[in-house]
Design a protein around this motif. Structure first.
Motif, mmCIF file in Angstrom:
data_model
loop_
_atom_site.group_PDB
_atom_site.id
_atom_site.type_symbol
_atom_site.label_atom_id
_atom_site.label_comp_id
_atom_site.label_asym_id
_atom_site.label_seq_id
_atom_site.Cartn_x
_atom_site.Cartn_y
_atom_site.Cartn_z
ATOM 1 N N TYR A 1 0.843 -1.206 0.000
ATOM 2 C CA TYR A 1 0.000 0.000 0.000
ATOM 3 C C TYR A 1 0.874 1.251 0.000
ATOM 4 C CZ TYR A 1 -4.076 2.798 1.611
ATOM 5 O OH TYR A 1 -5.092 3.702 1.756
ATOM 6 N N TYR A 2 1.922 1.202 0.847
ATOM 7 C CA TYR A 2 2.840 2.334 0.965
ATOM 8 C C TYR A 2 3.555 2.585 -0.364
ATOM 9 C CZ TYR A 2 7.312 4.554 2.269
ATOM 10 O OH TYR A 2 8.419 5.355 2.331
ATOM 11 N N ASN A 3 4.059 1.520 -0.968
ATOM 12 C CA ASN A 3 4.784 1.713 -2.234
ATOM 13 C C ASN A 3 3.845 2.141 -3.369
ATOM 14 O OD1 ASN A 3 7.391 1.471 -1.368
ATOM 15 N ND2 ASN A 3 7.553 -0.725 -1.783
ATOM 16 N N ASN A 4 2.620 1.665 -3.349
ATOM 17 C CA ASN A 4 1.634 2.194 -4.306
ATOM 18 C C ASN A 4 1.415 3.685 -4.051
ATOM 19 O OD1 ASN A 4 1.146 -0.208 -5.659
ATOM 20 N ND2 ASN A 4 -0.538 -0.798 -4.306
ATOM 21 N N ALA A 5 1.289 4.012 -2.771
ATOM 22 C CA ALA A 5 0.970 5.397 -2.394
ATOM 23 C C ALA A 5 2.053 6.367 -2.826
ATOM 24 C CB ALA A 5 0.762 5.487 -0.885
ATOM 25 N N ILE A 6 3.325 5.943 -2.712
ATOM 26 C CA ILE A 6 4.392 6.894 -3.040
ATOM 27 C C ILE A 6 4.871 6.749 -4.486
ATOM 28 C CG2 ILE A 6 5.105 7.143 -0.615
ATOM 29 C CD1 ILE A 6 7.558 5.394 -1.315
ATOM 30 N N GLY A 7 4.059 6.046 -5.285
ATOM 31 C CA GLY A 7 4.308 6.048 -6.734
ATOM 32 C C GLY A 7 5.379 5.096 -7.205
ATOM 33 N N ARG A 8 5.597 3.997 -6.489
ATOM 34 C CA ARG A 8 6.508 2.981 -7.028
ATOM 35 C C ARG A 8 5.844 1.596 -6.948
ATOM 36 N NH1 ARG A 8 11.380 3.677 -2.546
ATOM 37 N NH2 ARG A 8 10.296 2.594 -0.885
ATOM 38 N N PRO A 9 4.774 1.428 -7.724
ATOM 39 C CA PRO A 9 3.953 0.219 -7.621
ATOM 40 C C PRO A 9 4.686 -1.061 -8.020
ATOM 41 C CG PRO A 9 3.281 1.540 -9.514
ATOM 42 C CD PRO A 9 4.248 2.373 -8.724
ATOM 43 N N GLU A 10 5.831 -0.922 -8.667
ATOM 44 C CA GLU A 10 6.561 -2.155 -9.051
ATOM 45 C C GLU A 10 7.416 -2.702 -7.900
ATOM 46 O OE1 GLU A 10 9.264 1.202 -9.541
ATOM 47 O OE2 GLU A 10 7.137 0.903 -9.978
ATOM 48 N N LYS A 11 7.585 -1.914 -6.827
ATOM 49 C CA LYS A 11 8.472 -2.325 -5.716
ATOM 50 C C LYS A 11 7.658 -3.129 -4.702
ATOM 51 C CE LYS A 11 12.356 -0.116 -3.164
ATOM 52 N NZ LYS A 11 13.506 -0.866 -3.658
ATOM 53 N N LYS A 12 7.559 -4.453 -4.918
ATOM 54 C CA LYS A 12 6.615 -5.271 -4.149
ATOM 55 C C LYS A 12 7.217 -6.557 -3.570
ATOM 56 C CE LYS A 12 2.990 -2.746 -4.716
ATOM 57 N NZ LYS A 12 2.233 -2.673 -5.944
ATOM 58 N N LYS A 13 8.382 -6.968 -4.053
ATOM 59 C CA LYS A 13 8.881 -8.297 -3.640
ATOM 60 C C LYS A 13 9.459 -8.275 -2.223
ATOM 61 C CE LYS A 13 10.215 -9.479 -8.361
ATOM 62 N NZ LYS A 13 11.361 -9.395 -9.274
ATOM 63 N N PHE A 14 9.321 -9.412 -1.555
ATOM 64 C CA PHE A 14 9.931 -9.592 -0.234
ATOM 65 C C PHE A 14 11.083 -10.593 -0.345
ATOM 66 C CE2 PHE A 14 7.589 -7.731 3.438
ATOM 67 C CZ PHE A 14 6.715 -6.944 2.706
ATOM 68 N N ILE A 15 12.097 -10.352 0.468
ATOM 69 C CA ILE A 15 13.164 -11.345 0.599
ATOM 70 C C ILE A 15 13.143 -11.868 2.030
ATOM 71 C CG2 ILE A 15 15.636 -11.813 0.460
ATOM 72 C CD1 ILE A 15 15.848 -9.720 -1.699
ATOM 73 N N SER A 16 13.150 -13.188 2.156
ATOM 74 C CA SER A 16 13.153 -13.832 3.464
ATOM 75 C C SER A 16 14.319 -14.828 3.481
ATOM 76 C CB SER A 16 11.799 -14.519 3.669
ATOM 77 O OG SER A 16 11.754 -15.210 4.898
ATOM 78 N N ARG A 17 14.367 -15.685 4.490
ATOM 79 C CA ARG A 17 15.460 -16.662 4.546
ATOM 80 C C ARG A 17 14.915 -18.085 4.567
ATOM 81 N NH1 ARG A 17 18.341 -13.786 8.975
ATOM 82 N NH2 ARG A 17 16.374 -14.041 10.056
ATOM 83 N N LEU A 18 15.688 -19.019 4.021
ATOM 84 C CA LEU A 18 15.350 -20.435 4.156
ATOM 85 C C LEU A 18 15.336 -20.768 5.644
ATOM 86 C CD1 LEU A 18 17.674 -21.663 1.292
ATOM 87 C CD2 LEU A 18 15.164 -21.812 1.310
ATOM 88 N N ASN A 19 14.446 -21.661 6.046
ATOM 89 C CA ASN A 19 14.265 -22.051 7.454
ATOM 90 C C ASN A 19 13.600 -20.982 8.309
ATOM 91 O OD1 ASN A 19 15.462 -24.698 7.418
ATOM 92 N ND2 ASN A 19 17.416 -23.648 7.148
ATOM 93 N N ALA A 20 13.188 -19.874 7.699
ATOM 94 C CA ALA A 20 12.507 -18.837 8.484
ATOM 95 C C ALA A 20 11.100 -19.299 8.845
ATOM 96 C CB ALA A 20 12.422 -17.555 7.667
ATOM 97 N N TYR A 21 10.608 -18.812 9.993
ATOM 98 C CA TYR A 21 9.201 -19.006 10.336
ATOM 99 C C TYR A 21 8.578 -17.639 10.582
ATOM 100 C CZ TYR A 21 4.898 -20.953 12.111
ATOM 101 O OH TYR A 21 3.573 -21.288 12.254
ATOM 102 N N HIS A 22 7.613 -17.275 9.750
ATOM 103 C CA HIS A 22 6.937 -15.986 9.938
ATOM 104 C C HIS A 22 5.431 -16.157 9.990
ATOM 105 C CE1 HIS A 22 10.662 -13.781 9.630
ATOM 106 N NE2 HIS A 22 10.931 -14.337 8.457
ATOM 107 N N GLY A 23 4.951 -17.408 10.087
ATOM 108 C CA GLY A 23 3.519 -17.627 10.170
ATOM 109 C C GLY A 23 3.039 -18.606 9.129
ATOM 110 N N ILE A 24 1.717 -18.812 9.098
ATOM 111 C CA ILE A 24 1.178 -19.888 8.257
ATOM 112 C C ILE A 24 0.008 -19.463 7.366
ATOM 113 C CG2 ILE A 24 1.925 -21.979 9.473
ATOM 114 C CD1 ILE A 24 -1.285 -20.057 10.197
ATOM 115 N N THR A 25 -0.380 -18.203 7.409
ATOM 116 C CA THR A 25 -1.420 -17.779 6.469
ATOM 117 C C THR A 25 -0.818 -17.736 5.059
ATOM 118 O OG1 THR A 25 -0.799 -15.527 6.990
ATOM 119 C CG2 THR A 25 -2.714 -16.407 8.149
ATOM 120 N N ILE A 26 -1.643 -17.468 4.069
ATOM 121 C CA ILE A 26 -1.131 -17.549 2.696
ATOM 122 C C ILE A 26 0.027 -16.572 2.477
ATOM 123 C CG2 ILE A 26 -1.722 -17.118 0.263
ATOM 124 C CD1 ILE A 26 -4.404 -18.447 0.844
ATOM 125 N N ALA A 27 -0.090 -15.376 3.019
ATOM 126 C CA ALA A 27 0.986 -14.404 2.824
ATOM 127 C C ALA A 27 2.156 -14.673 3.771
ATOM 128 C CB ALA A 27 0.452 -12.992 3.006
#
Ligand code: PMP
Length: 456
Positions: free
Chosen positions: A131-157
Motif C-alpha cells: 500500500y505504501y509503495n503504491n501510495a508513493i508512486g513505485r507500484p513495481e516495488k513489491k517483492k519480499f526477501i526472506s530466509r530459508l528455514n525462516a518461520y513468519h507464520g502460516i497464512t497464505i501471505a
C-alpha cells in the motif's frame, strides 16, 4: 491402551484436527491433556508436573497462573469487554499500549497497528508495504526477501515468507513473490574453513546479488527474525545484521524485524534489535506481549511509512485494512499489566543472568554422543542432535530421534520442542537458576536414556 469411550481423550481424537500434528499418529497415541499451570510448570490431568521448557509456544514470559493478568482481563471485561477501533473509535488500553510500545522500541518506530496473531501481523506488514509503495508512486516495488528455514507464520501471505517445507509442502506455498536466501546458521551453512566474519560477508553478498538480480526497483523489503527461533534456534554471526542492514539501505529495501519470539526480553535485552544493533523500519511483536494469556500482535512502523499510508488513505477515503479485534481492549489491558510485571520483576535482566547459566549448563552437553551443536542467547537455546559428531551427519530420517527425545522428556517431567532433530528451549522469563539446572538435568537424563536405547 485404547482410551475409554467418551473420555476427553476419545472425544479429542474424534472431533479435533490438531495444528502442527501428525493426525494419524494422534489417533494412535491420543492427546496429553494439560489441565493447569503455575510458574514454570504445567500439570496434566493425571497430576503429572512438567517444566514448560518452551514457555508454551515460546511465549509465556511471566509464567503460568499469574493472577495479575487474570485480574487485569477481568477488570477490563467488566468495564468494556469489547470494542473495535474502526472509523475513529478508540479505547484507553489500546492507546496506552500503543504509546508504551512506541516509547520502548527503537526511535524510528512511531505508529502501531494491532492484530490477533503473528501471522496476521506479517500479512499486515506485506499489505502495508504494498500500500505504501503504491501510495508513493513505485507500484513495481513489491517483492519480499526472506530466509530459508525462516518461520513468519502460516497464512497464505505470512506462510509465503516462511521458508520451511513442513509449512509449505502441499499447501501450494509460497504463493507470493518471495525470494529466500541462505539462513545465517554457521554450523550448517558455512563453507569448510570459512570464519564467521567471512560467512557473514558471503551472506550479505548473496542478499545483494539477489536484490540486483531481481532488480532493486522491484524489491520492497527484507524480513528476518533477529535470532531465528522456530526454524531451529539459529543465532547469526555477530556482524551479520550490520552487513545485511547496509545492503538493504543501499538499495532502498525496508528492514522488517520479526520479534514475535525475540521481543520482550528473550535474549536478555528488551528487544533483539538492541542486541544485534538493528534499526528496523517495521517491527512485529506478539507472544510475550501478553505472555499469550490472550491473543495479540502489533506491527510498528516508521513515520515515513505511516505518512505514505495516511496520505494515500486520505486521498482514497480510507485505509481499508483491519480486524474485528484490532485494538481489542481486553488483550491490550492484559499486555499493559504483563509489561508492568516484566519491568517490576526485572525479567529482562533475569533473562540475561539466568540465561547465561542456561547457556553454560547446556554447553556441558557438547561432549554428549548425540549432540552436534549447542547454541543460543539468553533464555533461548537449541541443541542439535547428530548421528556423527565429526562429520555433522544428520540422523536418517531427520526428526525420528527428535521425536524420541521429545517423548522421553515427558517421562522426565520436561516439555521441550523438537524441530526436526533440534531440541529447543525457551522457558518462561521468570525461571530461576535452580530451575534451569533442574531443567538441564532432566534433559541430560533424557538424552542418556535415548542414547542408550539406540546403542550410542
Ligand atoms: N513470526 C514468528 C517469528 C513466530 O515464531 C511465529 C509463531 N511461532 C509467528 C510469526 C506467527 O505467529 P502466530 O502463530 O501467532 O500466527
Amino acid at each position: 491402551m485404547r482410551p475409554q469411550p467418551n473420555s476427553l481423550y476419545a472425544r479429542d481424537v474424534e472431533y479435533v484436527l490438531h495444528p502442527n500434528t501428525n493426525a494419524r499418529r494422534h489417533e494412535e497415541i491420543g492427546p496429553i491433556v494439560i489441565d493447569r499451570g503455575e510458574g514454570i510448570y504445567v500439570y496434566d490431568d493425571q497430576g503429572n508436573r512438567y517444566i514448560e521448557g518452551l514457555g508454551g509456544l515460546w511465549s509465556v514470559a511471566v509464567g503460568f497462573g499469574e493472577k495479575r493478568l487474570v485480574e487485569a482481563a477481568s477488570r477490563q471485561m467488566a468495564k468494556l469487554p469489547y470494542y473495535h477501533t474502526f472509523s475513529h473509535k478508540t479505547n484507553e488500553p489500546s492507546v496506552e499500549l500503543a504509546e508504551r510500545l512506541v516509547k520502548m522500541t527503537p526511535e524510528r518506530l512511531r505508529r502501531v497497528f494491532f492484530t490477533n496473531s503473528g501471522s496476521e501481523a506479517n500479512d499486515t506488514v506485506i499489505k502495508m508495504v504494498w500500500y505504501y509503495n503504491n501510495a508513493i508512486g513505485r507500484p513495481e516495488k513489491k517483492k519480499f526477501i526472506s530466509r530459508l528455514n525462516a518461520y513468519h507464520g502460516i497464512t497464505i501471505a505470512s506462510g509465503s515468507l516462511t521458508g520451511l517445507p513442513a509449512n509449505q509442502r502441499d499447501f501450494d506455498l509460497p504463493f507470493l513473490p518471495v525470494k529466500h536466501v541462505t539462513c545465517p546458521h554457521y554450523y550448517r551453512n558455512a563453507l569448510p574453513g570459512e570464519g564467521e566474519e567471512a560467512f557473514a560477508d558471503r551472506l550479505a553478498a548473496e542478499l545483494e546479488a539477489t536484490i540486483l538480480e531481481e532488480g532493486p526497483e522491484t524489491v520492497a523489503a527484507f524480513i528476518g527474525e533477529p535470532l531465528m527461533g522456530a526454524g531451529g534456534v539459529m543465532p547469526p554471526p555477530a556482524t551479520y545484521w550490520e552487513k545485511v542492514q547496509a545492503v538493504c539501505r543501499r538499495h532502498d529495501v525496508l528492514i522488517v524485524a520479526d520479534e514475535v519470539i525475540n521481543g520482550f526480553g528473550r535474549l536478555g535485552t528488551m528487544f533483539a534489535c538492541e542486541y544485534y544493533g538493528i534499526d528496523p523500519d517495521i517491527m512485529v511483536l506478539s507472544k510475550q506481549i501478553t505472555s499469550s494469556y490472550l491473543p495479540l500482535a502489533a506491527v510498528l512502523i516508521s513515520q515515513e511509512i505511516y505518512d505514505g499510508i495516511a496520505d494515500n488513505s486520505g486521498r482514497i477515503g480510507t485505509f481499508g485494512h483491519g480486524f474485528t479485534a484490532s485494538g481489542h481492549p481486553v488483550p491490550a489491558a492484559v499486555a499493559l499489566e504483563n509489561l508492568d510485571i516484566i519491568e517490576e520483576k526485572g525479567l529482562v535482566a533475569n533473562a540475561a543472568r539466568v540465561g547465561e547459566v542456561m547457556q553454560s549448563e547446556l554447553r556441558t552437553l557438547s561432549d554428549h554422543p548425540l549432540v552436534g551443536e549447542v547454541r543460543g542467547v539468553g533464555l533461548i537455546a537449541g541443541v542439535e542432535l547428530v548421528a556423527d559428531k565429526a562429520t555433522k551427519a544428520k540422523f536418517d530420517p531427520v526428526g525420528r530421534i527428535g521425536a524420541q527425545v521429545f517423548a522421553k522428556a515427558h517421562e522426565h517431567g520436561l516439555i521441550i520442542r523438537a524441530i526436526g532433530d533440534v531440541i529447543a528451549f525457551c522457558p518462561p522469563l521468570i525461571i530461576t537458576e535452580d530451575q534451569v539446572r533442574d531443567m538441564v538435568a532432566r534433559f541430560t537424563r533424557t538424552l542418556d536414556d535415548v542414547a542408550e536405547s539406540i546403542g550410542k
